[in-house]
Design a protein around this motif. Structure first.
Motif, PDB file in Angstrom:
ATOM      1  N   LEU A 260       0.815  -1.211   0.000  1.00 57.02           N
ATOM      2  CA  LEU A 260       0.000   0.000   0.000  1.00 57.02           C
ATOM      3  C   LEU A 260       0.854   1.269   0.000  1.00 57.02           C
TER       4      LEU A 260
ATOM      5  N   ARG B 120      -5.020   6.533  -6.868  1.00 54.68           N
ATOM      6  CA  ARG B 120      -5.525   5.183  -6.594  1.00 54.68           C
ATOM      7  C   ARG B 120      -6.276   5.158  -5.269  1.00 54.68           C
ATOM      8  N   TRP B 121      -5.788   5.900  -4.276  1.00 53.35           N
ATOM      9  CA  TRP B 121      -6.504   5.999  -2.995  1.00 53.35           C
ATOM     10  C   TRP B 121      -7.856   6.682  -3.214  1.00 53.35           C
TER      11      TRP B 121
ATOM     12  N   TRP C 294       1.079   2.984  -3.387  1.00 56.39           N
ATOM     13  CA  TRP C 294      -0.119   3.504  -4.051  1.00 56.39           C
ATOM     14  C   TRP C 294      -0.012   5.009  -4.282  1.00 56.39           C
TER      15      TRP C 294
END
Length: 271
Positions: free
Chosen positions: A126, A133-134, A129
């Motif tokens: 994560l 994308r979040w 990212w």
């Protein structure tokens, strides 16, 4: 919602309920009743979600998210050491209840359980990212459908509950009668006396005290820092820890003296 004038609430928490379908809940606490009655909670929450889900990622604080992921990684490693039963049993039970590869006839070989237990690996991925994308993730899970439940204190409801409980107690007394109440009281007192009985000495002595010389302790490697200088104290990994810390020495270590302890264990292994 909190750092605004006037604030809608004093704090916000979130949680994930895992069933065959997952439910994300966001809870606002220490709310002003007056503000709740005159403001549209759903509209304000959706405005926050809309900001977070902006397609260009402008509503995402990427550094803050990375900080929280690092915090979660540390919490996981701590839980492996301090509370492994709850950590692993929860994941195993969850996989057994809901994971498709645990269904009868599945040949997936428990891949979902392996993924659930590899929290360090999942969290590390994560960190890569992007903000966009979040934002897409927020758009998927924080938008409609949703339900807003507002709980307001009620004096009349409180009085109703108290009256119902008082009526229940009075009805129980009437049903038992004076003799019945005394008999029930005696039964409770006898049960409390039985619970308070000391453990017999022979029972306590039947449990053998282990030889402390045979107890396997956690291997801790220690390195101290004094005036910016590293010194290996003890432990099989002390030198390795010293070398790792030396990489940061060029950037300058804190001047106060402190001690670093490292316990090598299974929490540092990938599933």
């Amino acid at each position: 919602l909190v750092e605004t004038v006037p604030p809608l609430c004093g704090s916000i928490s979130q949680g994930l309920h895992e069933y065959s379908v997952q439910l994300i809940n966001v809870t606002l606490t220490s709310c002003s009743v007056e503000e709740l009655q005159k403001r549209d909670v759903t509209a304000e929450m959706n405005a926050v979600f809309d900001t977070a889900a902006a397609s260009d990622g402008s509503g995402i604080d990427l550094e803050r998210i990375k900080s929280l992921i690092g915090q979660q990684q540390r919490k996981h490693l701590s839980a492996v050491e301090s509370n492994p039963h709850d950590l692993f049993s929860g994941e195993i039970i969850g996989a057994f209840m809901y994971a498709p590869d645990f269904a009868a006839g599945s040949d997936a070989a428990g891949n979902s359980l392996k993924s659930r237990l590899d929290a360090p690996g999942c969290l590390s991925s994560l960190l890569e990212w992007s903000a966009a994308r979040w934002a897409e993730l927020c758009k998927t899970y924080l938008k409609k459908p949703g339900v807003t439940v507002v709980g307001l204190p009620s004096k009349s409801c409180g009085e109703k509950i108290q009256k119902a409980d008082a009526d229940r107690i009075e009805a129980q007394k009437s049903k038992l009668g004076e003799d019945g109440c005394k008999k029930a009281g005696d039964a409770v007192a006898a049960a409390e006396d039985e619970n308070d009985v000391e453990t017999p000495e022979d029972v306590a002595q039947s449990f053998k005290i282990p030889d402390v010389s045979q107890v396997s302790l956690i291997d801790v490697s220690t390195v101290t820092v004094k005036d910016g200088t590293l010194q290996s104290v003890h432990g099989k990994d002390a030198e390795k820890l010293n070398k790792s810390l030396s990489k940061f020495a060029a950037e300058g270590l804190p001047r106060p003296s402190f001690q670093l302890d490292n316990a090598t264990g299974a929490q540092f292994l990938k599933c």
